[in-house]
Enzyme design. Sequence first.
Site, PDB file in Angstrom:
ATOM      1  N   GLU A  87       0.995  -1.157   0.356  1.00  0.00           N
ATOM      2  CA  GLU A  87       0.364  -0.566   0.190  1.00  0.00           C
ATOM      3  C   GLU A  87       1.129   1.376  -0.161  1.00  0.00           C
ATOM      4  O   GLU A  87       0.513   2.256   0.708  1.00  0.00           O
ATOM      5  CB  GLU A  87      -1.017  -0.371   1.465  1.00  0.00           C
TER       6      GLU A  87
ATOM      7  N   ASN B  22       2.042  -5.470  -3.381  1.00  0.00           N
ATOM      8  CA  ASN B  22       1.601  -5.341  -2.627  1.00  0.00           C
ATOM      9  C   ASN B  22       0.648  -4.444  -3.097  1.00  0.00           C
ATOM     10  O   ASN B  22       1.143  -3.370  -2.276  1.00  0.00           O
ATOM     11  CB  ASN B  22       0.984  -7.125  -1.359  1.00  0.00           C
TER      12      ASN B  22
ATOM     13  N   HIS C 108      -9.740  -6.195  -2.573  1.00  0.00           N
ATOM     14  CA  HIS C 108     -10.731  -5.738  -0.943  1.00  0.00           C
ATOM     15  C   HIS C 108     -11.825  -5.518  -2.176  1.00  0.00           C
ATOM     16  O   HIS C 108     -11.894  -4.465  -2.375  1.00  0.00           O
ATOM     17  CB  HIS C 108     -10.208  -4.932  -0.075  1.00  0.00           C
TER      18      HIS C 108
ATOM     19  N   GLU D 293      -5.404 -10.925  -1.058  1.00  0.00           N
ATOM     20  CA  GLU D 293      -5.831 -10.404   0.044  1.00  0.00           C
ATOM     21  C   GLU D 293      -8.016 -10.631  -0.033  1.00  0.00           C
ATOM     22  O   GLU D 293      -8.606  -9.027   0.576  1.00  0.00           O
ATOM     23  CB  GLU D 293      -6.523  -9.650   0.623  1.00  0.00           C
TER      24      GLU D 293
ATOM     25  N   ASP E 249     -11.957 -10.117  -1.007  1.00  0.00           N
ATOM     26  CA  ASP E 249     -13.339 -10.770   0.389  1.00  0.00           C
ATOM     27  C   ASP E 249     -13.988  -9.229  -0.636  1.00  0.00           C
ATOM     28  O   ASP E 249     -13.695  -8.582  -1.124  1.00  0.00           O
ATOM     29  CB  ASP E 249     -12.704 -10.278   1.503  1.00  0.00           C
TER      30      ASP E 249
END
Length: 329
Positions: free
Chosen positions: A144, A185, A221, A249, A251
């Site tokens: 990030e 990432n 995400h 990651e 979701d």
Amino acid sequence: MKFSILLALAAAAAPALGSLNEKALAKGKHYFGNIADPNTLSDTNVQNILKSDFGMITPEYSMKWEATESVQGQFNFADADATMDFASSNGQKVRGHTLIWYASAPAFLTGLSKDDLTAAIKSHISTVVKRYAGRIYAWDVVNEIFEDSGEFRQSVFYTVLGEDFVDIAFRAASEADPAAMLYINEYNLEWAGPKIEAMIALVKRLKDRGVPIDGVGSQTHLELGKVDTVKDQLQYLADETGLDVAITELDIRIPLDVTEEKKQQQKTEYQTVVSACMAVESCVGVSLWGVSDKNSWVDQGMPGYDAPLLWDDNFAKKPAYDGVDAALN
Ligand code: XIL
């Protein structure tokens, strides 16, 4: 005609054999993964699900800088070791997560000079990465580092060292474990815009400078209704960088209230996203960010949303599970 009827019958009769991980391997991927840490592993429901369906573990918190070295030079690996041991004893691979992240930068980094910050980064990375060298499939070396605008985030790392902090981190990680795949990432790479362009441009500069980088992680995400561009963006990222890519990651959070209809939509969207990785040759695998809706970061981090995962609060499989399964069959 007869043959196609036979095929259709065989397909209809074929039981859904194997775990999500085995199915991903059969599709030529390296793993199907999820997160763990001692706080969630304390629940045997979580352990059992991780053992039965997943071949890769990412420590949710325990390997972050604040968790491993909150006081300079004093390392604490109890939780990281426990998570590593769980994975090893189940034959699971591990994605190390993460060496440099603004949100887990310990307080002692604030106010350091260029030289001292460089030394602190090198010492941290060398100590953590060497401890698990040979046992880590991939490290998220930096996490990030961009704003959605494509500007570098004004973290302690960037404000003191500029873009150099990225080179320093990747070189230190590579020295400490030459076998680990080294990733950058990021979130919000799932649609077109300045952020994905900034990522691609940075990777090209890193490669030009000979910085050892192997992959780009797209966190993924998502909130319901945002899956249409996932595959094209993943392909674009792979084509433009020439690196491996991974969904790191995943979701898909549901805006309240959670209804049966939205859960069905979530199923379709999980299928779309997992299919995207299957369709992109350089996509090595998918990791989910949690097992049960009971233990999701969305509860703390995303007010107004809920139920982002494949198992509900009581560890029953949701329709989303079947969406993932369908993408892997
Ligand atoms: C989150 C964890 O899920 C939380 O338990 C922790 O307190 C904070 O971090 N992007 C990332 C992850 O890269 O490391 C974050 O994980 C979620 C967003």
